[in-house]
Design an enzyme around this catalytic site. Structure first.
Site, mmCIF file in Angstrom:
data_model
loop_
_atom_site.group_PDB
_atom_site.id
_atom_site.type_symbol
_atom_site.label_atom_id
_atom_site.label_comp_id
_atom_site.label_asym_id
_atom_site.label_seq_id
_atom_site.Cartn_x
_atom_site.Cartn_y
_atom_site.Cartn_z
ATOM 1 N N GLY A 1 19.407 23.610 58.764
ATOM 2 C CA GLY A 1 19.747 24.824 57.842
ATOM 3 C C GLY A 1 21.261 24.147 57.324
ATOM 4 N N SER B 1 18.482 17.886 60.330
ATOM 5 C CA SER B 1 18.835 17.127 59.035
ATOM 6 C C SER B 1 20.712 18.110 59.905
ATOM 7 C CB SER B 1 18.006 18.396 58.596
ATOM 8 O OG SER B 1 18.227 19.406 57.666
ATOM 9 N N TRP B 2 20.336 19.350 59.002
ATOM 10 C CA TRP B 2 21.925 19.872 59.791
ATOM 11 C C TRP B 2 22.378 19.945 60.906
ATOM 12 C CZ3 TRP B 2 27.169 21.175 58.839
ATOM 13 C CH2 TRP B 2 27.401 22.290 59.888
ATOM 14 N N ASP C 1 12.025 10.970 52.079
ATOM 15 C CA ASP C 1 13.030 12.202 52.757
ATOM 16 C C ASP C 1 14.284 12.852 51.526
ATOM 17 O OD1 ASP C 1 14.597 14.194 53.276
ATOM 18 O OD2 ASP C 1 15.153 13.569 55.946
ATOM 19 N N HIS D 1 10.658 14.832 55.886
ATOM 20 C CA HIS D 1 12.282 15.594 56.780
ATOM 21 C C HIS D 1 11.267 16.594 57.504
ATOM 22 C CE1 HIS D 1 16.213 16.729 56.811
ATOM 23 N NE2 HIS D 1 15.917 18.095 56.696
#
Length: 319
Positions: A46, A113-114, A268, A296
């Site tokens: 996120g 990711s985050w 990605d 991703h």
């Protein structure tokens, strides 16, 4: 590529609950696998997306005892989509509270990711608490990474989606799209907030998919998911994720002793490989796998293979 590993079968939590972390926040947590197995914590992306059942399947349930949780304002955590007392360092403190609740001295930290950003921030703050790091889709929270998504870069690969994303904002405000969206995502008018949230989440959904995925896009733009992701993501990006410029690379020296694996998709478009490469240069000991046909998402075959092999390896399971 026919021998690629796949996700483990679906598994239900053996325990779940809510933890009051203070500041008016309670976070939902769940534990999966075998009680007493190798401890691990999963950090979702996120920021704002929350956890999902498939994320449990990246770990061998016979070997791991995995804790997954919805970060502040996400999923089943309350208050929903709240921006108050919601920063990177609040989340780092929450992870430590959860570790104390579990009762383990160290645990494997797994994030994409985050979640990779948060994993690095946590490990650099508590380098004695991370036994290993498994990271996917590296995001270092640099201005260049934010500009790639919200100024120029991904816009060149998805011009039609970018036209919709930028077009939601009047032309006079398009020079600073995150600020323009912040104004709408924090509006007192619920319809204004929802409309902006769905467009923001649509743009993210486009950039994370290597191939079109209507089901995933429907999930991304569903009302509640869109509101949490858009509000919290924008809130974090507007504050540079509460990190100093270059902080995560600067402080790699604190974690170089921790065994680690990075799984990065070559294609990605959300978090391009340049960040993973920069992290590898600062952390030569980490194993960097750039997946030639990967984007991703952890559900893509090559990305799944790399992540499952990494979690197996750190549990002492041979290929």
């Amino acid at each position: 590529m026919t021998d690629r590993r796949t996700l483990y079968p679906p598994i239900e939590p053996y325990a779940s609950g809510m933890l009051d972390v203070g500041d008016g926040h309670s976070i939902y947590w769940e534990r999966c696998g075998t009680p007493g197995g190798k401890p691990a914590v999963f950090l979702h992306g996120g920021p704002g997306s929350g956890i999902s059942p498939k994320q449990r399947q990246q770990f061998d349930p016979a070997l791991y005892d995995v804790l997954l949780f919805d970060q502040r304002g996400c999923g089943r955590s309350t208050p929903f989509a709240s921006l108050e007392n919601n920063t990177t360092w609040h989340l780092v403190a929450d992870i430590e509270r959860l570790r104390a609740m579990v009762g383990c001295d160290k645990w494997l930290v797994f994030g994409g990711s985050w979640g990779s950003t948060l994993s690095l921030a946590y490990a650099q703050t508590h380098p004695d608490r991370a036994s290993e790091l498994v990271l996917r889709g590296i995001f270092l929270a640099g201005q260049n990474e934010a500009d790639w998504l919200y100024k120029y870069g991904a816009s060149e690969l998805y011009p039609e989606a970018w036209a919709e994303f930028a077009g939601h904002i009047p032309e006079a405000e398009r020079h600073d799209l995150p600020t323009a969206y912040q104004k709408r995502l924090t509006s007192d008018d619920q319809s204004v907030r929802l409309a902006a949230a769905k467009i923001w989440s649509m743009w993210e959904g486009v950039t994370v998919t290597l191939l079109p995925d209507p089901e995933m896009m429907a999930d991304f733009t569903a009302d509640d998911h869109a509101v949490a992701v858009a509000r919290i993501e924008n809130h974090y990006f507007m504050h540079d994720c509460w990190l100093e410029p270059g902080q995560l690379l600067r402080d790699v020296r604190k974690i170089r002793h921790i065994p680690g694996v990075i799984v990065q998709g070559r294609h990605d478009c959300c978090t391009p490989p340049a960040a993973a490469w920069a992290l590898k240069q600062a952390w030569p000991e980490v194993a960097l796998q750039i997946i030639p046909d990967g984007g991703h998402l952890f559900t893509e075959p090559g990305i799944t293979d790399g992540l499952v092999r990494a979690s197996d390896r750190f549990a002492g399971k041979s290929a």
